[in-house]
Scaffold this motif. Structure first.
Motif, mmCIF file in Angstrom:
data_model
loop_
_atom_site.group_PDB
_atom_site.id
_atom_site.type_symbol
_atom_site.label_atom_id
_atom_site.label_comp_id
_atom_site.label_asym_id
_atom_site.label_seq_id
_atom_site.Cartn_x
_atom_site.Cartn_y
_atom_site.Cartn_z
ATOM 1 N N VAL A 153 0.858 -1.189 0.000
ATOM 2 C CA VAL A 153 0.000 0.000 0.000
ATOM 3 C C VAL A 153 0.890 1.233 0.000
ATOM 4 C CG1 VAL A 153 -1.779 1.208 1.243
ATOM 5 C CG2 VAL A 153 -1.703 -1.270 1.307
ATOM 6 N N GLN A 154 0.662 2.128 -0.916
ATOM 7 C CA GLN A 154 1.469 3.341 -0.985
ATOM 8 C C GLN A 154 1.019 4.308 0.087
ATOM 9 O OE1 GLN A 154 4.077 4.299 -2.524
ATOM 10 N NE2 GLN A 154 4.300 2.278 -3.465
ATOM 11 N N THR B 293 -1.840 3.498 -10.550
ATOM 12 C CA THR B 293 -3.252 3.125 -10.477
ATOM 13 C C THR B 293 -3.498 1.759 -11.093
ATOM 14 O OG1 THR B 293 -3.653 5.444 -10.929
ATOM 15 C CG2 THR B 293 -5.562 4.017 -10.837
ATOM 16 N N THR B 294 -2.791 1.462 -12.175
ATOM 17 C CA THR B 294 -2.988 0.158 -12.793
ATOM 18 C C THR B 294 -1.997 -0.882 -12.291
ATOM 19 O OG1 THR B 294 -1.570 0.858 -14.587
ATOM 20 C CG2 THR B 294 -3.949 1.022 -14.925
ATOM 21 N N LYS B 295 -1.288 -0.552 -11.216
ATOM 22 C CA LYS B 295 -0.410 -1.497 -10.541
ATOM 23 C C LYS B 295 0.673 -2.064 -11.456
ATOM 24 C CE LYS B 295 -2.998 -1.913 -6.702
ATOM 25 N NZ LYS B 295 -3.248 -0.543 -6.445
ATOM 26 N N GLN B 296 1.180 -1.211 -12.345
ATOM 27 C CA GLN B 296 2.236 -1.706 -13.221
ATOM 28 C C GLN B 296 3.573 -1.086 -12.895
ATOM 29 O OE1 GLN B 296 0.341 -0.460 -16.893
ATOM 30 N NE2 GLN B 296 0.609 -2.501 -17.675
ATOM 31 N N GLN B 297 3.657 -0.378 -11.760
ATOM 32 C CA GLN B 297 4.856 0.444 -11.583
ATOM 33 C C GLN B 297 6.122 -0.372 -11.432
ATOM 34 O OE1 GLN B 297 2.453 0.152 -9.399
ATOM 35 N NE2 GLN B 297 3.149 0.336 -7.292
ATOM 36 N N VAL C 138 2.015 -10.368 -19.288
ATOM 37 C CA VAL C 138 2.973 -10.576 -18.216
ATOM 38 C C VAL C 138 2.250 -10.767 -16.890
ATOM 39 C CG1 VAL C 138 3.247 -8.154 -17.646
ATOM 40 C CG2 VAL C 138 5.154 -9.701 -17.363
ATOM 41 N N HIS C 139 2.824 -11.608 -16.057
ATOM 42 C CA HIS C 139 2.205 -11.921 -14.777
ATOM 43 C C HIS C 139 2.386 -10.756 -13.837
ATOM 44 C CE1 HIS C 139 2.598 -13.897 -10.692
ATOM 45 N NE2 HIS C 139 1.347 -14.098 -11.042
ATOM 46 N N ASN C 140 1.287 -10.254 -13.302
ATOM 47 C CA ASN C 140 1.344 -9.067 -12.467
ATOM 48 C C ASN C 140 0.812 -9.388 -11.088
ATOM 49 O OD1 ASN C 140 1.554 -6.494 -11.588
ATOM 50 N ND2 ASN C 140 0.497 -5.582 -13.332
ATOM 51 N N PRO C 141 1.663 -9.718 -10.128
ATOM 52 C CA PRO C 141 1.145 -10.118 -8.818
ATOM 53 C C PRO C 141 0.450 -8.985 -8.092
ATOM 54 C CG PRO C 141 3.527 -9.950 -8.787
ATOM 55 C CD PRO C 141 3.129 -9.748 -10.195
ATOM 56 N N ALA C 142 0.803 -7.745 -8.429
ATOM 57 C CA ALA C 142 0.182 -6.619 -7.731
ATOM 58 C C ALA C 142 -1.310 -6.544 -8.023
ATOM 59 C CB ALA C 142 0.868 -5.317 -8.136
ATOM 60 N N LEU C 143 -1.698 -6.932 -9.233
ATOM 61 C CA LEU C 143 -3.122 -6.873 -9.583
ATOM 62 C C LEU C 143 -3.936 -7.822 -8.728
ATOM 63 C CD1 LEU C 143 -3.313 -6.685 -13.446
ATOM 64 C CD2 LEU C 143 -4.231 -5.078 -11.813
ATOM 65 N N LEU C 144 -3.395 -9.015 -8.491
ATOM 66 C CA LEU C 144 -4.149 -9.993 -7.709
ATOM 67 C C LEU C 144 -4.306 -9.541 -6.277
ATOM 68 C CD1 LEU C 144 -2.045 -12.876 -9.001
ATOM 69 C CD2 LEU C 144 -4.425 -12.569 -9.575
ATOM 70 N N SER C 145 -3.195 -9.049 -5.700
ATOM 71 C CA SER C 145 -3.305 -8.631 -4.310
ATOM 72 C C SER C 145 -4.198 -7.415 -4.187
ATOM 73 C CB SER C 145 -1.929 -8.355 -3.729
ATOM 74 O OG SER C 145 -1.207 -7.564 -4.648
#
Lengths: 537, 128
Positions: free
Chosen positions: A91-92, A424-428, A313-320
């Motif tokens: 969490v930012q 916002t889209t959790k791709q950072q 690409v697998h983005n673990p941030a999106l799931l969490s």
């Protein structure tokens, strides 16, 4: 060497004394605080401000410029560190660093536990595989040498051992020499083309067909040698033409074995026989592929290569993120029993689906707003530079920039909007500042529009598009109930596991199709009117 | 009831007179016709000769004017008010039957049973 940074403001001279005492060697501010947030960096820099060495000044000014506009979390080009930093901060929270102390590692190579596990696993596996790879390579080279030198030996040995008795070689015999030479050349090229290619992967088990072929070739050559040894060497045959023809027959047979190799290794699996369905276990991305008759390990290899090209690409941030949203809802609706017993389980059926859809709609709106602002910012940034024409080159040599500098010049104006959108889209964590600037320089060089530049950030692309550090999947394990050298079967299932997720693969056989024929005479296409009205009067 | 081209057609006919019934704005007769020279004669279930393109009665509303007048299903209409109906298109036949200024239609119809009755009574071939 462990460094401690105290959060609370401390008397600067004291701190400086501490620092200069303990940090004998030059520790540039860049080394410190890599696994902490940017705010720590700023604090340290301010306290370091009194020491104005040249590189510190440069780095500090660079960071101070970054203080204004760029606060992208991942530091440039340090993959392991970037990952661990992101995983720590789900969490930012800008106030996160206020009252905590941080222990940083020794230098810029501090690692988290998970990365250590991963590295050791990589090391020990790669060592094992390398040994086996070299072993098979040397075996193959020895076999190849044996195969090539055998016909030559057959031809040369009679001349060495019984030259007087040997009949002279007539015209036909010399013609056969040419044919042997060219057939050997063709065999050499064919073997080089088929077998000496860079290895694509290291598979867990031996490649069955190759092993069988090697055994076949070995048996074949050995039997020829046996025959030669017994019937020609022992009896010292004088008919040289016969010996040359024997050598030619050997080379012909080797060419036929090579044809067999092509059919077994390359042609057999071209015709599609199975349809495999590949599903990623974390987010359910599914793709379907057609494969031929392959063993399970070769099918797994083909699927992994397709994975790198097709799957986003697998983005673990999106799931969490989605999980935390759901958890927030459930957490807000806990039901407690006030009579002092254990709290009742949260009433699952009573959550408000309307609230969740509302929140999702709000998230969508936020994403759209940020995207619109990003598009505007990028388009405006691109208008700041233009390609210089040839005539202008002589006029203003001072302002001329190469693509990299141009990218660095316009990057700050769009950096903030880009960073907000990525967050916002959790791709950072997929894009580092360095990679963004590189991509920007690339787009400027190739005259791409702002829309083309943004395309790689708006949609998650296939895994290959990102740099190797962000793949998160390099070591694959094949889990299968059937033996991995057995072929694909209808209804077979196996798993391809990597550290963060696994791919579930099911295979289905394409059915046998029975087709029959019906002949239509072209003259039989005739038509009549079929009007059949009935009118009531 | 086949015809030989060029020769006159002979048949035993029955004269039927139907009074049209007024229903709202229309004058109806109470039966349906099928056939015509622009239609497919093979589909006609009532004709003996499947090349016969004449007009046939395909349906009769029970209790309607045609039923009262004695028209039967399967009859071939030879004339309507003096107009020939053996070589007309389907639409022409409809128009001839539904003229608004006529209250009564006098039909000449033929059917198989008529022929047989005449044969039976006359003991043979009806003389022309």
């Amino acid at each position: 060497m462990t460094l401690l940074i105290w959060r609370r403001p401390i008397h600067p001279p004291l701190l400086l004394a501490q620092w200069s005492a303990s940090t004998g060697s030059c520790v540039s501010p860049r080394c410190v605080g890599y696994s902490a947030s940017q705010r720590e960096n700023k604090l340290v820099h301010r306290q370091f401000g009194l020491e104005r060495s040249r590189d510190r000044h440069k780095s500090r000014s660079k960071d101070s410029r970054s203080e204004k506009s760029v606060t992208i979390n991942t530091p440039p080009a340090e993959p392991l560190l970037g990952d661990s930093a992101v995983r720590g901060e789900q969490v930012q929270d800008d106030n996160w660093g206020e009252t905590t102390t941080a222990v940083t590692g020794t230098s810029e190579h501090s690692l988290s536990q998970e990365d250590i596990v991963r590295i050791t696993k990589d090391l020990e596996d790669s060592v094992g595989l390398d040994c086996r790879r070299y072993f098979t390579r040397t075996l193959a080279v020895i076999l190849g040498l044996l195969v090539f030198l055998t016909p030559l030996a057959f031809l040369v040995l009679p001349h060495l051992l019984w030259p007087e008795k040997l009949q002279s070689c007539g015209t036909a015999c010399e013609g056969l020499f040419i044919s042997v030479a060219f057939k050997l050349l063709i065999l050499l090229l064919a073997v080089w083309a088929l077998f000496f290619r860079p290895a694509r992967a290291g598979l867990p088990r031996v490649f069955v067909f190759r092993a069988l072929l090697a055994v076949l070739v070995l048996l074949f050559v050995v039997s020829y040698w046996l025959f030669y040894g017994v019937r020609i060497l022992d009896s010292q045959d004088e008919n040289y033409q016969g010996i040359v023809q024997y050598a030619v027959s050997l080379v012909d047979a080797l060419l036929f074995i090579h044809y067999l190799a092509i059919v077994l290794l390359e042609l057999r699996q071209l015709q599609p026989c199975f349809s495999v369905c590949v599903t990623r276990s974390t987010d359910g991305e599914t793709r379907h592929y057609n494969l031929g008759q392959l063993s399970i390990q070769r099918a797994a290899l083909a699927i992994i290569e397709h994975y790198y090209c097709d799957f986003p690409v697998h983005n673990p941030a999106l799931l969490s993120a989605s999980k935390s949203r759901a958890a927030k809802h459930l957490a807000g609706l806990k039901v407690y029993n006030v009579d002092g017993e254990f709290p009742a389980a949260p009433a699952e059926g009573e959550w408000d689906p309307a609230a969740e859809t509302r929140e999702e709609a709000e998230h969508e709106r936020r994403v759209r707003k940020r995207k619109a602002r990003l598009v505007v910012a990028v388009e405006e940034a691109f208008t700041h530079i233009k390609r210089m024409q040839e005539e202008e080159q002589k006029k203003a040599p001072g302002d001329v920039m190469d693509p990299r500098e141009a990218a660095q010049a316009i990057f700050p104006s769009m950096a903030r909007a880009l960073q907000k959108y990525l967050r916002t889209t959790k791709q950072q964590h997929c894009h580092s500042m360095e990679s963004i600037q590189q991509h920007l320089a690339f787009c400027i060089t190739n005259n791409m529009t702002p829309k083309a530049f943004l395309e790689s950030y708006l949609t998650p692309g296939p895994t290959l598009q990102y740099s190797r550090d962000h793949w998160l999947a390099r070591q694959w394990t094949l889990i299968s109930e059937a033996s991995v050298t057995s072929g694909l079967k209808d209804g077979g299932v196996f798993l391809l596991k990597c550290v963060d997720f696994s791919l579930v693969v099911t295979s289905k056989k394409i059915p046998y199709i029975q087709m029959s024929e019906e002949y239509i005479d072209p003259k039989s296409h005739k038509f009549v009117l079929r009007l059949q009205s009935e009118t009531s009067v | 009831m086949s015809f030989v081209p060029g020769q006159p057609v002979t048949a035993v006919v029955q004269r039927i007179e139907i009074q049209k019934l007024r229903q709202g704005n229309n004058l109806i007769l109470g039966f349906s016709i099928g056939g015509g020279i622009d239609q497919d004669p093979g589909q006609n279930p009532f004709s003996e000769d499947k090349t016969d393109k004449g007009i046939y009665v395909t349906r009769i509303t029970s209790g309607g004017p045609a039923d009262v007048a004695g028209l039967m299903m399967g009859d071939k209409i030879m004339q309507v008010n003096g107009w020939d109906m053996t070589m007309v298109t389907h639409d022409k036949a409809r128009k001839r039957l539904t003229k608004k200024n006529e209250d009564v239609v006098r039909l000449l119809v033929t059917r198989k049973s008529l022929e047989e009755a005449v044969k039976h009574s006359m003991g043979g071939y009806p003389r022309p």
